[in-house]
Write a protein that holds these residues in place. Structure first.
Motif, PDB file in Angstrom:
ATOM      1  N   TYR A   1       7.367  -2.303 -11.103  1.00 27.21           N
ATOM      2  CA  TYR A   1       7.603  -1.965  -9.995  1.00 27.21           C
ATOM      3  C   TYR A   1       8.807  -2.466  -9.502  1.00 27.21           C
TER       4      TYR A   1
ATOM      5  N   ALA B   1      -5.569   3.329   6.286  1.00 28.35           N
ATOM      6  CA  ALA B   1      -4.116   3.172   6.775  1.00 28.35           C
ATOM      7  C   ALA B   1      -3.505   4.273   6.734  1.00 28.35           C
TER       8      ALA B   1
ATOM      9  N   ASN C   1      -5.313  -3.738 -13.328  1.00 25.44           N
ATOM     10  CA  ASN C   1      -4.517  -2.645 -13.034  1.00 25.44           C
ATOM     11  C   ASN C   1      -3.951  -2.358 -14.259  1.00 25.44           C
TER      12      ASN C   1
ATOM     13  N   LEU D   1      -6.578  -9.516 -11.215  1.00 24.27           N
ATOM     14  CA  LEU D   1      -5.678  -8.178 -10.745  1.00 24.27           C
ATOM     15  C   LEU D   1      -4.847  -7.569 -11.566  1.00 24.27           C
ATOM     16  N   ALA D   2      -4.102  -8.375 -12.050  1.00 22.77           N
ATOM     17  CA  ALA D   2      -2.895  -7.859 -13.197  1.00 22.77           C
ATOM     18  C   ALA D   2      -3.608  -7.509 -14.249  1.00 22.77           C
TER      19      ALA D   2
ATOM     20  N   HIS E   1       3.520   9.640 -10.039  1.00 24.12           N
ATOM     21  CA  HIS E   1       2.759   9.843 -10.970  1.00 24.12           C
ATOM     22  C   HIS E   1       2.208  11.319 -11.157  1.00 24.12           C
TER      23      HIS E   1
ATOM     24  N   GLU F   1       3.424 -10.039   2.789  1.00 22.80           N
ATOM     25  CA  GLU F   1       4.188  -9.250   2.176  1.00 22.80           C
ATOM     26  C   GLU F   1       5.743  -9.370   3.163  1.00 22.80           C
ATOM     27  N   ARG F   2       5.659  -9.918   4.255  1.00 19.56           N
ATOM     28  CA  ARG F   2       6.784 -10.142   5.064  1.00 19.56           C
ATOM     29  C   ARG F   2       7.220 -11.449   5.129  1.00 19.56           C
TER      30      ARG F   2
ATOM     31  N   GLU G   1       2.690  -1.830 -13.403  1.00 20.01           N
ATOM     32  CA  GLU G   1       2.845  -2.925 -12.122  1.00 20.01           C
ATOM     33  C   GLU G   1       4.104  -3.851 -12.352  1.00 20.01           C
TER      34      GLU G   1
ATOM     35  N   ARG H   1      -5.277   1.851  -8.898  1.00 20.66           N
ATOM     36  CA  ARG H   1      -5.104   0.463  -8.957  1.00 20.66           C
ATOM     37  C   ARG H   1      -5.541  -0.180  -7.590  1.00 20.66           C
TER      38      ARG H   1
ATOM     39  N   VAL I   1       4.072   5.217  -5.856  1.00 22.58           N
ATOM     40  CA  VAL I   1       3.907   5.330  -7.332  1.00 22.58           C
ATOM     41  C   VAL I   1       3.069   6.290  -7.781  1.00 22.58           C
ATOM     42  N   THR I   2       1.860   6.357  -6.952  1.00 19.91           N
ATOM     43  CA  THR I   2       0.765   7.255  -7.272  1.00 19.91           C
ATOM     44  C   THR I   2       1.544   8.574  -7.141  1.00 19.91           C
TER      45      THR I   2
ATOM     46  N   MET J   1     -10.925  -0.241  -1.820  1.00 23.07           N
ATOM     47  CA  MET J   1      -9.220   0.191  -2.003  1.00 23.07           C
ATOM     48  C   MET J   1      -9.431   1.709  -1.360  1.00 23.07           C
TER      49      MET J   1
ATOM     50  N   LEU K   1       0.995  -1.150  -0.057  1.00 23.71           N
ATOM     51  CA  LEU K   1       0.012  -0.053  -0.117  1.00 23.71           C
ATOM     52  C   LEU K   1       0.811   1.124  -0.082  1.00 23.71           C
TER      53      LEU K   1
ATOM     54  N   ASN L   1       3.896   7.388 -15.284  1.00 20.54           N
ATOM     55  CA  ASN L   1       2.693   6.224 -15.011  1.00 20.54           C
ATOM     56  C   ASN L   1       3.624   4.894 -15.211  1.00 20.54           C
TER      57      ASN L   1
ATOM     58  N   LEU M   1      -9.399   1.524   2.169  1.00 22.75           N
ATOM     59  CA  LEU M   1      -8.270   1.244   2.667  1.00 22.75           C
ATOM     60  C   LEU M   1      -7.085   2.083   2.948  1.00 22.75           C
ATOM     61  N   ARG M   2      -6.874   2.583   1.839  1.00 21.00           N
ATOM     62  CA  ARG M   2      -5.814   3.650   1.686  1.00 21.00           C
ATOM     63  C   ARG M   2      -5.981   4.747   2.698  1.00 21.00           C
TER      64      ARG M   2
ATOM     65  N   LEU N   1      -5.148  -3.475  -4.701  1.00 19.89           N
ATOM     66  CA  LEU N   1      -4.233  -4.374  -4.261  1.00 19.89           C
ATOM     67  C   LEU N   1      -5.041  -5.745  -3.944  1.00 19.89           C
TER      68      LEU N   1
ATOM     69  N   LEU O   1       2.493   1.621  -3.405  1.00 16.68           N
ATOM     70  CA  LEU O   1       1.300   2.077  -4.436  1.00 16.68           C
ATOM     71  C   LEU O   1       1.154   3.514  -4.079  1.00 16.68           C
ATOM     72  N   ASN O   2       1.117   3.994  -2.981  1.00 15.99           N
ATOM     73  CA  ASN O   2       1.277   5.539  -2.754  1.00 15.99           C
ATOM     74  C   ASN O   2       2.307   6.314  -3.275  1.00 15.99           C
TER      75      ASN O   2
ATOM     76  N   ARG P   1      -5.054   0.716 -15.818  1.00 17.43           N
ATOM     77  CA  ARG P   1      -5.498   1.784 -14.867  1.00 17.43           C
ATOM     78  C   ARG P   1      -4.212   2.571 -14.543  1.00 17.43           C
ATOM     79  N   LEU P   2      -4.453   4.109 -14.221  1.00 19.02           N
ATOM     80  CA  LEU P   2      -3.289   4.817 -13.393  1.00 19.02           C
ATOM     81  C   LEU P   2      -3.205   4.518 -11.991  1.00 19.02           C
ATOM     82  N   PRO P   3      -1.890   4.575 -11.546  1.00 23.51           N
ATOM     83  CA  PRO P   3      -1.757   4.307 -10.133  1.00 23.51           C
ATOM     84  C   PRO P   3      -2.844   4.284  -9.185  1.00 23.51           C
ATOM     85  N   GLU P   4      -3.412   5.686  -9.282  1.00 21.81           N
ATOM     86  CA  GLU P   4      -4.293   6.076  -7.955  1.00 21.81           C
ATOM     87  C   GLU P   4      -5.515   5.408  -8.162  1.00 21.81           C
TER      88      GLU P   4
END
Lengths: 85, 377
Positions: A63, B279, B197, B193-194, A51, B304-305, A60, B205, A47-48, B272, A41, A57, B275-276, B207, A44-45, B200-203
Motif C-alpha cells: 500500500y 460510508a 487480509n 488482521l494482517a 484490482h 488515521e488523522r 497490503e 479485506r 485498491v479494490t 465490513m 476505507l 491485486n 461499513l463500506r 479494516l 481500500l476502495n 484475501r482479494l482487496p474487495e
C-alpha cells in the motif's frame, strides 16, 4: 497497457472516490491521503477498483507504494509489465 | 387506518422537505419499505415505514417542508409495528407547510432508484427521457450521471454544520459528561488482521474498524447501560438492539454518524460490507431514516488523522460515545521487560445521569479484552 492508460485509470478511480476533488490536477508526488482527504476505507476502495479494472491485486504490504499518483503508476506499470513477461 | 408522519431523524431535526413519494396511493406497503425521500440537514434521506397496509391519500406534495410529526399520508388497513427504539424527543414548531421550492412529482409508473431520482431532480433531468440500465429497465444513478447536465450539488455542508452545532451545544448544555481512557495493546488484533487480509482479494479485506466496532458491540451486551436513550422525565431507556453509529467524516467538512444495525450479530465480513456501503451513502447524502434515528451509541475513530486520543461529545439522546485513536508503536512493560508494542488509546465519554466511572471503566476494559482475541469477534 501504456503508462498513459494506467494514469487515466488511476485518475478515474481517484475521481470516483473523491468526486469533490479534481483528480486530474493532483500533484503526482503528493500524498493522496492529504491531497484528497481520503481515509483507509477510501484507499481500500481505490485498491479494490484497481484490482477490478486492471487485474492487479495489491497486497497490503505494498500500500505505501501507491500513496502518490506517481508511485501508483510506477507500481502498476511494473506489475502489468511483469504479468505480460 | 393510520397516519404516516414526518419522522424525527435526530435530536437536531425540526422539519424536513418531502422530495418525492416512492409509493403511490393503492400500493401495498410493508414494514421496512422505503416510501419517500425527505431532504434534511443531513442530505436526502430515504424514509422507511414501520407499519403494513396500503398507501392511501398523500397529504403532502413533493417540495413541501413540514415539521417533524406532521402527517404525510394515510395508510389504509394499517397494522402498527412498534418502533425498534424510542424516537428522540423533539419539540416541533407549529409550522405551516412552506411553499414548494422545486421538483415536480416523478412520472407515474416510472421505475428509477431513489438516488437516480434525487440526482435527476438536482440536475433538472427528465427521468422519462432516460433509458434505464437496471432490472426491467429501471433508471439507475449511473444512467442519470451519463445524462450529464449541471454539476453535482452534493451535501449542503453549511446546513450540516449548523445541525451539528445545535446538537453538540444541546449535548454540552444538558448532558453531564464524564471521560475515561485506557490503552489497548493491539499486537494481536493487528497480527490477526494482517494474516487474514494477506490471503484475501482487496474487495474481501477487512479494516481495523470492523474489529473495533464488533468489540464495542459485544462489550455492550455485558454493559447495556451505555446502549440506549435518555429523555426526561423517564430517564434512561436501554435498547435491546445494538445499533452503533459510526462517525463518518464528510470531505470538505461535516460529519454523519449513521447506524450499523444489530452490530453484535454481524460477522466481521458483513460488518465490513455494511461499513463500506454506509460510508459511500453518507458521503453521497443518501442515508435511510432508520440509520439516523436508531443509533444507540456512537463510535468515532480519528487515528488515521494522527490523533492519539479523542474525547467525544455525546449525541443526544444517546448516553455514550467511544473514541479510538491512532495505533502507535510504544515501549511497554511486558512480564518485567520493556518491549515495543502497537498500542491504541480508547476513550469513553458517558452520561453521568445514567452511569458512573466505575462501570465505564469496566466497559472500556471489556473492549480491550475482546480485542485480544480477534478471531472470536
Amino acid at each position: 497497457m501504456s503508462e498513459d492508460d494506467i494514469r487515466a485509470a488511476v485518475i478515474a478511480e481517484l475521481g470516483n472516490i473523491a468526486p469533490e476533488a479534481d483528480a486530474a490536477t493532483i500533484n503526482p508526488e503528493s500524498d493522496l491521503r492529504e491531497e484528497l482527504d481520503i481515509d483507509s476505507l477510501d484507499f481500500l476502495n481505490f485498491v479494490t477498483a484497481l484490482h477490478k479494472k486492471l487485474g492487479v491485486n495489491v497486497p497490503e504490504s505494498d500500500y505505501p507504494r501507491l500513496l502518490t499518483v506517481k508511485g501508483a503508476i510506477a507500481y502498476l506499470a511494473a506489475k502489468l509489465g511483469s504479468a505480460r513477461a | 387506518m393510520a397516519e404516516f408522519r414526518m419522522p424525527s431523524l435526530g435530536a437536531d431535526m425540526e422539519a424536513g422537505t418531502l422530495v418525492e413519494w416512492l409509493k403511490q396511493p393503492g400500493d401495498a406497503v410493508h414494514r421496512g419499505d422505503i416510501v419517500a425521500v425527505v431532504e434534511t440537514d443531513k442530505g436526502a434521506i430515504e424514509v422507511e415505514i414501520f407499519m403494513a397496509g396500503t398507501m392511501g391519500k398523500q397529504l403532502v406534495v413533493p417540495g413541501t417542508k413540514v415539521p417533524v410529526g406532521a402527517p404525510l399520508a394515510i395508510i389504509e388497513g394499517a397494522v402498527e409495528v412498534a418502533p425498534k427504539t424510542p424516537a428522540p424527543e423533539i419539540k416541533a414548531p407549529a409550522a405551516r407547510p412552506a411553499p414548494a421550492e422545486k421538483s415536480a412529482p416523478p412520472p407515474a409508473g416510472l421505475r428509477a432508484s431513489p438516488a437516480a431520482r434525487k440526482r435527476a431532480a438536482e440536475r433538472g433531468i427528465d427521468l422519462a427521457a432516460l433509458r434505464g440500465s437496471g432490472p426491467d429497465g429501471a433508471i439507475l444513478l449511473v444512467d442519470v450521471e451519463k445524462a450529464g447536465a449541471a454539476p453535482r450539488k452534493g451535501l449542503d455542508l453549511d446546513k450540516m454544520r449548523r445541525a451539528i452545532a445545535a446538537a453538540m451545544a444541546k449535548s454540552k448544555r444538558e448532558i453531564p459528561h464524564y471521560y475515561l481512557s485506557t490503552t489497548i495493546d493491539m499486537a494481536r488484533a493487528q497480527g490477526w488482521l494482517a494474516q487474514t487480509n494477506a490471503s484475501r482479494l482487496p474487495e474481501q479485506r477487512l479494516l481495523m474498524a470492523a474489529l473495533t466496532l464488533k468489540a464495542v458491540a459485544l462489550a455492550l451486551r455485558q454493559y447495556p447501560k451505555f446502549n440506549g436513550f435518555y429523555a426526561e422525565p423517564d430517564g434512561f431507556t436501554p435498547s435491546a438492539a445494538i445499533h452503533i453509529g459510526s462517525a463518518i467524516a464528510i470531505r470538505g467538512g461535516g460529519l454523519a454518524s449513521p447506524a450499523l444495525h444489530d452490530c453484535d450479530k454481524l460477522g466481521l465480513d458483513e460488518m465490513m460490507a455494511r461499513l463500506r456501503d454506509l460510508a459511500a451513502r453518507a458521503r453521497e447524502g443518501r442515508l435511510r431514516s432508520s440509520e439516523l434515528s436508531d443509533t444507540t451509541i456512537t463510535v468515532s475513530s480519528l487515528g488515521e488523522r494522527g490523533v492519539e486520543s479523542l474525547y467525544g461529545i455525546i449525541y443526544p439522546p444517546q448516553v455514550a460515545i467511544i473514541g479510538f485513536g491512532r495505533i502507535v508503536e510504544q515501549p511497554a512493560a511486558i512480564d518485567g521487560k520493556v518491549e515495543v508494542r502497537p498500542q491504541m488509546i480508547a476513550t469513553l465519554a458517558a452520561d453521568h445521569r445514567v452511569t458512573d466511572g466505575h462501570l465505564g471503566g469496566r466497559f472500556l476494559n471489556q473492549i480491550a479484552v475482546l480485542l485480544q482475541e480477534p478471531a472470536k469477534l
